[in-house]
Design a protein around this motif. Structure first.
Motif, PDB file in Angstrom:
ATOM      1  N   LYS A 106     -58.877 -16.932  73.518  1.00 19.95           N
ATOM      2  CA  LYS A 106     -60.170 -17.371  72.987  1.00 19.95           C
ATOM      3  C   LYS A 106     -60.893 -18.317  73.954  1.00 19.95           C
ATOM      4  O   LYS A 106     -62.117 -18.326  74.009  1.00 19.95           O
ATOM      5  N   ASP A 107     -60.139 -19.097  74.726  1.00 15.72           N
ATOM      6  CA  ASP A 107     -60.744 -20.019  75.690  1.00 15.72           C
ATOM      7  C   ASP A 107     -61.610 -19.308  76.717  1.00 15.72           C
ATOM      8  O   ASP A 107     -62.544 -19.898  77.272  1.00 15.72           O
ATOM      9  N   LEU A 108     -61.335 -18.043  76.970  1.00 16.33           N
ATOM     10  CA  LEU A 108     -62.122 -17.288  77.953  1.00 16.33           C
ATOM     11  C   LEU A 108     -63.546 -17.015  77.483  1.00 16.33           C
ATOM     12  O   LEU A 108     -64.427 -16.756  78.300  1.00 16.33           O
ATOM     13  N   ASP A 109     -63.768 -17.078  76.175  1.00 14.96           N
ATOM     14  CA  ASP A 109     -65.114 -16.829  75.644  1.00 14.96           C
ATOM     15  C   ASP A 109     -66.126 -17.830  76.185  1.00 14.96           C
ATOM     16  O   ASP A 109     -67.318 -17.546  76.220  1.00 14.96           O
ATOM     17  N   ARG A 110     -65.646 -18.964  76.634  1.00 15.08           N
ATOM     18  CA  ARG A 110     -66.531 -19.971  77.244  1.00 15.08           C
ATOM     19  C   ARG A 110     -67.207 -19.417  78.503  1.00 15.08           C
ATOM     20  O   ARG A 110     -68.350 -19.716  78.791  1.00 15.08           O
ATOM     21  N   TYR A 111     -66.472 -18.623  79.262  1.00 21.09           N
ATOM     22  CA  TYR A 111     -66.974 -18.066  80.516  1.00 21.09           C
ATOM     23  C   TYR A 111     -67.506 -16.641  80.359  1.00 21.09           C
ATOM     24  O   TYR A 111     -68.341 -16.198  81.146  1.00 21.09           O
ATOM     25  N   PHE A 112     -66.969 -15.942  79.379  1.00 20.06           N
ATOM     26  CA  PHE A 112     -67.340 -14.550  79.127  1.00 20.06           C
ATOM     27  C   PHE A 112     -67.745 -14.441  77.664  1.00 20.06           C
ATOM     28  O   PHE A 112     -66.918 -14.126  76.799  1.00 20.06           O
ATOM     29  N   PRO A 113     -69.018 -14.733  77.340  1.00 16.20           N
ATOM     30  CA  PRO A 113     -69.452 -14.949  75.957  1.00 16.20           C
ATOM     31  C   PRO A 113     -69.310 -13.748  75.022  1.00 16.20           C
ATOM     32  O   PRO A 113     -69.293 -13.932  73.816  1.00 16.20           O
ATOM     33  N   GLN A 114     -69.191 -12.540  75.570  1.00 17.75           N
ATOM     34  CA  GLN A 114     -69.013 -11.369  74.708  1.00 17.75           C
ATOM     35  C   GLN A 114     -67.564 -10.882  74.719  1.00 17.75           C
ATOM     36  O   GLN A 114     -67.282  -9.726  74.407  1.00 17.75           O
ATOM     37  N   GLY A 115     -66.655 -11.776  75.078  1.00 10.94           N
ATOM     38  CA  GLY A 115     -65.239 -11.422  75.097  1.00 10.94           C
ATOM     39  C   GLY A 115     -64.964 -10.314  76.092  1.00 10.94           C
ATOM     40  O   GLY A 115     -65.599 -10.233  77.140  1.00 10.94           O
ATOM     41  N   ILE A 116     -64.031  -9.434  75.743  1.00  7.57           N
ATOM     42  CA  ILE A 116     -63.685  -8.341  76.659  1.00  7.57           C
ATOM     43  C   ILE A 116     -64.831  -7.351  76.835  1.00  7.57           C
ATOM     44  O   ILE A 116     -64.792  -6.532  77.749  1.00  7.57           O
ATOM     45  N   ASP A 117     -65.850  -7.435  75.990  1.00  4.10           N
ATOM     46  CA  ASP A 117     -67.023  -6.569  76.113  1.00  4.10           C
ATOM     47  C   ASP A 117     -68.129  -7.182  76.971  1.00  4.10           C
ATOM     48  O   ASP A 117     -69.209  -6.597  77.102  1.00  4.10           O
ATOM     49  N   THR A 118     -67.883  -8.341  77.572  1.00  3.76           N
ATOM     50  CA  THR A 118     -68.868  -8.964  78.448  1.00  3.76           C
ATOM     51  C   THR A 118     -69.148  -8.014  79.618  1.00  3.76           C
ATOM     52  O   THR A 118     -68.207  -7.578  80.293  1.00  3.76           O
ATOM     53  N   PRO A 119     -70.402  -7.678  79.848  1.00  2.86           N
ATOM     54  CA  PRO A 119     -70.714  -6.776  80.969  1.00  2.86           C
ATOM     55  C   PRO A 119     -70.231  -7.350  82.302  1.00  2.86           C
ATOM     56  O   PRO A 119     -70.423  -8.522  82.594  1.00  2.86           O
ATOM     57  N   GLY A 120     -69.555  -6.516  83.078  1.00  9.32           N
ATOM     58  CA  GLY A 120     -69.117  -6.892  84.417  1.00  9.32           C
ATOM     59  C   GLY A 120     -67.807  -7.638  84.511  1.00  9.32           C
ATOM     60  O   GLY A 120     -67.369  -7.975  85.616  1.00  9.32           O
TER      61      GLY A 120
END
Length: 144
Positions: A106-120
């Motif tokens: 969950k901590d990664l959502d800070r950098y990748f706001p759409q989780g594993i679906d974050t584009p790129g």
């Protein structure tokens, strides 16, 4: 001096979250940047990190997959020396979202706001080839 097993070293590394990932840049120089293993520390010689596909580190890794990961621990008990670990390995860029889920926190959502679906977003898998460690008077190398 005692030689640690990979399992023993893994226990010592359990609280080491940040590493400096060194890669070779396009002009041939070495460059390093901080990366977090996001608490994914049941270390078996594999490290996982997330990044944006269009970042310089990904371009570096696509051109030359050799990396060095440098970990430094806090001062040991009773003021003893910290643990230092250097991991030499080969990186692979993973673009499979199903594989992301195994290493996502969950901590990664800070950098990748759409989780594993974050584009790129991509995952970097570093497969260790050799590990060197120093812990006061204890030092050694583990070949993987």
């Amino acid at each position: 001096m005692s030689v640690l097993s990979l399992a023993e070293l893994s226990k010592k590394m359990a609280k080491l979250d940040l590493t400096m990932m060194a890669t070779r840049s396009s002009n041939g120089t070495m460059t390093a940047r901080p990366m977090s293993n996001n608490g994914d520390v049941e270390y078996q010689g594999d490290s996982y990190f997330f990044a944006y596909n269009n970042s310089r580190k990904i371009a570096d890794l696509r051109a030359d997959p050799h990396v060095t990961l440098s970990y430094t621990g806090a001062v040991g008990m009773l003021g003893g020396p910290p643990l230092f670990v250097a991991v030499e390995g080969a990186a692979a860029i993973i673009e499979d979202k199903a594989a992301f889920a195994d290493h996502w926190t969950k901590d990664l959502d800070r950098y990748f706001p759409q989780g594993i679906d974050t584009p790129g977003v991509v995952m970097i898998h570093v497969d260790a080839k050799a590990i060197r460690y120093w812990d006061g008077s204890d030092e050694g190398e583990i070949a993987i």
